[in-house]
Design a protein around this motif. Structure first.
Motif, PDB file in Angstrom:
ATOM      1  N   PRO A 154      26.039  46.033  30.683  1.00 28.71           N
ATOM      2  CA  PRO A 154      27.216  45.224  31.018  1.00 28.71           C
ATOM      3  C   PRO A 154      27.254  43.938  30.208  1.00 28.71           C
ATOM      4  O   PRO A 154      26.225  43.378  29.843  1.00 28.71           O
ATOM      5  CB  PRO A 154      27.021  44.936  32.509  1.00 28.71           C
ATOM      6  N   SER A 155      28.479  43.459  29.943  1.00 26.16           N
ATOM      7  CA  SER A 155      28.654  42.235  29.172  1.00 26.16           C
ATOM      8  C   SER A 155      28.318  41.024  30.042  1.00 26.16           C
ATOM      9  O   SER A 155      28.882  40.858  31.131  1.00 26.16           O
ATOM     10  CB  SER A 155      30.092  42.150  28.671  1.00 26.16           C
ATOM     11  N   VAL A 156      27.440  40.182  29.574  1.00 26.59           N
ATOM     12  CA  VAL A 156      27.051  38.986  30.328  1.00 26.59           C
ATOM     13  C   VAL A 156      28.221  38.024  30.436  1.00 26.59           C
ATOM     14  O   VAL A 156      28.476  37.427  31.483  1.00 26.59           O
ATOM     15  CB  VAL A 156      25.842  38.307  29.653  1.00 26.59           C
ATOM     16  N   GLU A 157      28.994  37.893  29.360  1.00 26.42           N
ATOM     17  CA  GLU A 157      30.137  36.995  29.374  1.00 26.42           C
ATOM     18  C   GLU A 157      31.209  37.476  30.340  1.00 26.42           C
ATOM     19  O   GLU A 157      31.798  36.700  31.090  1.00 26.42           O
ATOM     20  CB  GLU A 157      30.718  36.884  27.965  1.00 26.42           C
ATOM     21  N   LEU A 158      31.445  38.798  30.361  1.00 27.32           N
ATOM     22  CA  LEU A 158      32.426  39.354  31.281  1.00 27.32           C
ATOM     23  C   LEU A 158      32.003  39.141  32.729  1.00 27.32           C
ATOM     24  O   LEU A 158      32.812  38.822  33.596  1.00 27.32           O
ATOM     25  CB  LEU A 158      32.614  40.841  31.002  1.00 27.32           C
ATOM     26  N   THR A 159      30.728  39.300  32.979  1.00 30.88           N
ATOM     27  CA  THR A 159      30.213  39.082  34.332  1.00 30.88           C
ATOM     28  C   THR A 159      30.392  37.639  34.765  1.00 30.88           C
ATOM     29  O   THR A 159      30.793  37.342  35.890  1.00 30.88           O
ATOM     30  CB  THR A 159      28.733  39.470  34.389  1.00 30.88           C
ATOM     31  N   ARG A 160      30.138  36.714  33.873  1.00 34.38           N
ATOM     32  CA  ARG A 160      30.278  35.290  34.195  1.00 34.38           C
ATOM     33  C   ARG A 160      31.722  34.929  34.491  1.00 34.38           C
ATOM     34  O   ARG A 160      32.030  34.224  35.457  1.00 34.38           O
ATOM     35  CB  ARG A 160      29.755  34.438  33.032  1.00 34.38           C
ATOM     36  N   VAL A 161      32.656  35.449  33.688  1.00 37.36           N
ATOM     37  CA  VAL A 161      34.080  35.187  33.905  1.00 37.36           C
ATOM     38  C   VAL A 161      34.523  35.753  35.247  1.00 37.36           C
ATOM     39  O   VAL A 161      35.287  35.128  35.998  1.00 37.36           O
ATOM     40  CB  VAL A 161      34.911  35.782  32.754  1.00 37.36           C
ATOM     41  N   TRP A 162      34.039  36.949  35.575  1.00 35.20           N
ATOM     42  CA  TRP A 162      34.415  37.569  36.847  1.00 35.20           C
ATOM     43  C   TRP A 162      33.928  36.739  38.027  1.00 35.20           C
ATOM     44  O   TRP A 162      34.657  36.538  39.002  1.00 35.20           O
ATOM     45  CB  TRP A 162      33.810  38.967  36.909  1.00 35.20           C
ATOM     46  N   VAL A 163      32.724  36.213  37.951  1.00 35.22           N
ATOM     47  CA  VAL A 163      32.177  35.402  39.032  1.00 35.22           C
ATOM     48  C   VAL A 163      32.971  34.114  39.198  1.00 35.22           C
ATOM     49  O   VAL A 163      33.330  33.709  40.311  1.00 35.22           O
ATOM     50  CB  VAL A 163      30.689  35.104  38.788  1.00 35.22           C
ATOM     51  N   VAL A 164      33.298  33.448  38.091  1.00 35.39           N
ATOM     52  CA  VAL A 164      34.048  32.194  38.154  1.00 35.39           C
ATOM     53  C   VAL A 164      35.449  32.427  38.711  1.00 35.39           C
ATOM     54  O   VAL A 164      35.935  31.683  39.576  1.00 35.39           O
ATOM     55  CB  VAL A 164      34.114  31.542  36.758  1.00 35.39           C
ATOM     56  N   ALA A 165      36.126  33.498  38.253  1.00 40.70           N
ATOM     57  CA  ALA A 165      37.473  33.783  38.724  1.00 40.70           C
ATOM     58  C   ALA A 165      37.487  34.108  40.211  1.00 40.70           C
ATOM     59  O   ALA A 165      38.358  33.646  40.963  1.00 40.70           O
ATOM     60  CB  ALA A 165      38.067  34.939  37.925  1.00 40.70           C
ATOM     61  N   THR A 166      36.521  34.905  40.661  1.00 36.91           N
ATOM     62  CA  THR A 166      36.446  35.241  42.076  1.00 36.91           C
ATOM     63  C   THR A 166      36.215  34.008  42.931  1.00 36.91           C
ATOM     64  O   THR A 166      36.819  33.837  43.998  1.00 36.91           O
ATOM     65  CB  THR A 166      35.319  36.259  42.312  1.00 36.91           C
ATOM     66  N   SER A 167      35.358  33.114  42.458  1.00 40.07           N
ATOM     67  CA  SER A 167      35.081  31.888  43.195  1.00 40.07           C
ATOM     68  C   SER A 167      36.334  31.017  43.315  1.00 40.07           C
ATOM     69  O   SER A 167      36.619  30.461  44.383  1.00 40.07           O
ATOM     70  CB  SER A 167      33.962  31.113  42.507  1.00 40.07           C
ATOM     71  N   LYS A 168      37.115  30.928  42.233  1.00 37.82           N
ATOM     72  CA  LYS A 168      38.337  30.117  42.281  1.00 37.82           C
ATOM     73  C   LYS A 168      39.370  30.710  43.230  1.00 37.82           C
ATOM     74  O   LYS A 168      40.039  29.984  43.979  1.00 37.82           O
ATOM     75  CB  LYS A 168      38.925  29.987  40.876  1.00 37.82           C
ATOM     76  N   VAL A 169      39.504  32.023  43.221  1.00 38.00           N
ATOM     77  CA  VAL A 169      40.462  32.672  44.119  1.00 38.00           C
ATOM     78  C   VAL A 169      40.073  32.440  45.579  1.00 38.00           C
ATOM     79  O   VAL A 169      40.913  32.136  46.426  1.00 38.00           O
ATOM     80  CB  VAL A 169      40.561  34.173  43.809  1.00 38.00           C
ATOM     81  N   LEU A 170      38.782  32.575  45.867  1.00 40.69           N
ATOM     82  CA  LEU A 170      38.323  32.364  47.240  1.00 40.69           C
ATOM     83  C   LEU A 170      38.530  30.920  47.678  1.00 40.69           C
ATOM     84  O   LEU A 170      38.930  30.654  48.817  1.00 40.69           O
ATOM     85  CB  LEU A 170      36.855  32.758  47.363  1.00 40.69           C
ATOM     86  N   ASP A 171      38.249  29.973  46.797  1.00 43.94           N
ATOM     87  CA  ASP A 171      38.481  28.559  47.133  1.00 43.94           C
ATOM     88  C   ASP A 171      39.959  28.294  47.406  1.00 43.94           C
ATOM     89  O   ASP A 171      40.319  27.549  48.323  1.00 43.94           O
ATOM     90  CB  ASP A 171      37.995  27.664  45.994  1.00 43.94           C
ATOM     91  N   LEU A 172      40.839  28.919  46.615  1.00 47.97           N
ATOM     92  CA  LEU A 172      42.277  28.749  46.804  1.00 47.97           C
ATOM     93  C   LEU A 172      42.719  29.329  48.135  1.00 47.97           C
ATOM     94  O   LEU A 172      43.512  28.720  48.869  1.00 47.97           O
ATOM     95  CB  LEU A 172      43.023  29.418  45.655  1.00 47.97           C
TER      96      LEU A 172
END
Length: 470
Positions: A92-110
């Protein structure tokens, strides 16, 4: 179909073509689903242990059960295998994984911010709800749903101008949105904007003529035009279309109360309360009926219940104080009216009621200070000038009192009986009658024989009308 030959593809060898057409099963086949035999499980239908022997071959399908309790990647969520178009396993792509984690965190905070703001609206903590909505990013703040919730919160705070702006913005963002239009129509009804309400009703019925929200908009339009029969027709149709729509029951109750059909009005209010016990508008409606029937204890009970649900509405404090005042509980009325002033210092009706209770408690200086502030803010309200004249009369300032009585007589001709009675009582001696003649009040103005008696308890002009939060 042209055969694949070395002449056509000189860079492709025969061995490579064979390799592409026959992939290795051990290398490219995806892993089979993990299954365990039924006879090895600890009882069919019971909870299986998380650790089992994995059997992938040699057992018939009817003897297998899926191991639903075991999660394949409980310890490492990023250890799942990935395959490319040829079936080759890739990391798996490490960069893709990092982006997915950050995006999920922002959606949950919203979602946390939006959910908390909506919770505050439902609890009628409207000021806190508005502050919670203000921290949203612009892309989320400028949406139809958020602006509708802001409009509802402003309506509960009796800030009709701000509520109208929010509803207009929501409607501009989502022209086909019907949710919230029933509250928007009530805001326009309170502001007496007949043209805007007529346009809103027209567009709502064009969007969906059989929706309860659209029918409530039309009903509010007829109610504003004093056509109660047509208004009731549309409110009852809204109840028929959607029996669970609480707002339609409440509006029907208000309209029956306007026609003084209190029995049917109480029926609809109680239906609304059965559907939603926290619908404070129905509790307010019941209290208002009992207040008009001079059942002051019952009126105060229902107003108090509405205040427990929505403590941020200053109108409810005013009506609860009025019920206590009419019931003779002046000190309790004074306390609850002071709480109402603390909630909304811009509510002139609450201040007027507060001054009236102070006058009845013989606190003339306190009433004078309250009324002098009101006169500067609402100079064309006859009931304020009349009460101010009575306070000045009690303080012995007869000329100032007569001045305000004359102003009240000019601003409120329909309440002339009470004003002229006070003027006659004030100007009983010859000196005061001379001042009366200098003020321009003639003998014809003082003729009150055929005038109906008027109660000056309640303000009469739109500036001080009690705005119901229907």
């Amino acid at each position: 179909h042209t055969p694949l030959t070395p002449a056509l593809f000189p860079h492709v060898t025969t061995s490579s073509l064979f390799a592409l057409s026959t992939p290795s099963p051990t290398q490219h086949e995806p892993p089979q689903r993990r299954k365990v035999p039924v006879h090895e499980s600890k009882g069919f239908g019971e909870k299986f242990p998380k650790v089992r022997r994995l059997v992938t071959t040699g057992v018939e399908d009817k003897d297998l059960v899926e191991d639903s309790d075991v999660q394949p990647h409980e310890t490492d969520p990023f250890a799942s295998k990935h395959f490319d178009s040829l079936g080759t396993e890739t990391a798996p792509s490490v960069e893709l994984t990092r982006v997915w984690v950050v995006a999920t965190s922002k959606v949950l905070d919203l979602l946390v911010v939006i959910g908390n703001a909506f919770r505050l609206v439902c609890l009628y903590r409207c000021t806190e709800a508005l502050e919670a909505f203000n921290v949203l990013p612009t892309s989320q703040y400028n949406t139809g749903w958020v602006q509708t919730q802001i409009g509802i919160a402003q309506t509960e705070l009796v800030r009709y101008s701000e509520a109208e702006c929010a509803f207009k913005k929501a409607w501009a963002l989502e022209p086909n949105r019907l949710e919230g239009l029933e509250v928007y129509s009530t805001v326009l009804w309170q502001m007496k904007k007949e043209v805007e309400l007529a346009y809103l009703a027209h567009v709502a019925t064009q969007i969906h003529p059989r929706k309860a929200q659209a029918l409530c908009c039309v009903g509010n339009l007829f109610s504003l035009q004093k056509d109660h029969k047509s208004a009731l027709k549309f409110f009852l149709r809204a109840v028929q279309v959607d029996p669970s729509f609480v707002y339609a029951h409440t509006l029907a109750g208000h309209e029956f109360a306007a026609t003084e059909d209190f029995e049917k009005s109480v029926t609809f209010y109680r239906k609304a309360i059965r559907l939603n016990p926290r619908h404070h508008n129905a509790w307010y409606g019941l209290g208002n009926i009992f207040l008009r029937q001079e059942k002051y204890e019952l009126a105060f009970f229902h107003f108090k219940r509405a205040l427990e649900i929505n403590p941020s509405c200053s109108v409810l404090y005013t009506l609860a104080g009025q019920a206590l005042e009419c019931g003779g509980k002046l000190q309790e009325a004074l306390d609850i009216l002071e709480r109402g002033i603390a909630v909304d210092e811009a509510n002139h009706v609450t201040q007027f009621r507060h001054a009236n209770v102070l006058f009845r408690l013989n606190d003339f200086q306190g009433a004078l200070a309250q009324l002098q502030r009101l006169v500067t803010e609402v100079p064309r309200e006859g009931s304020i000038h009349y009460l101010l004249g009575r306070v000045l009369q009690a303080l012995g300032r007869k000329q100032d009192a007569l001045k305000h009585f004359v102003i009240a007589l000019d601003l409120s001709p329909k309440d002339a009986h009470a004003v002229k009675s006070s003027i006659e009582a004030l100007c009983s001696d010859e000196c005061d009658m001379d001042f009366l003649n200098e003020s321009g009040v003639t003998g014809d103005d003082m003729d009150i024989a055929d005038e109906p008696e008027t109660d000056f308890c309640a303000p009469s002009s739109p500036a001080l009308s009690l705005a119901s939060t229907m």
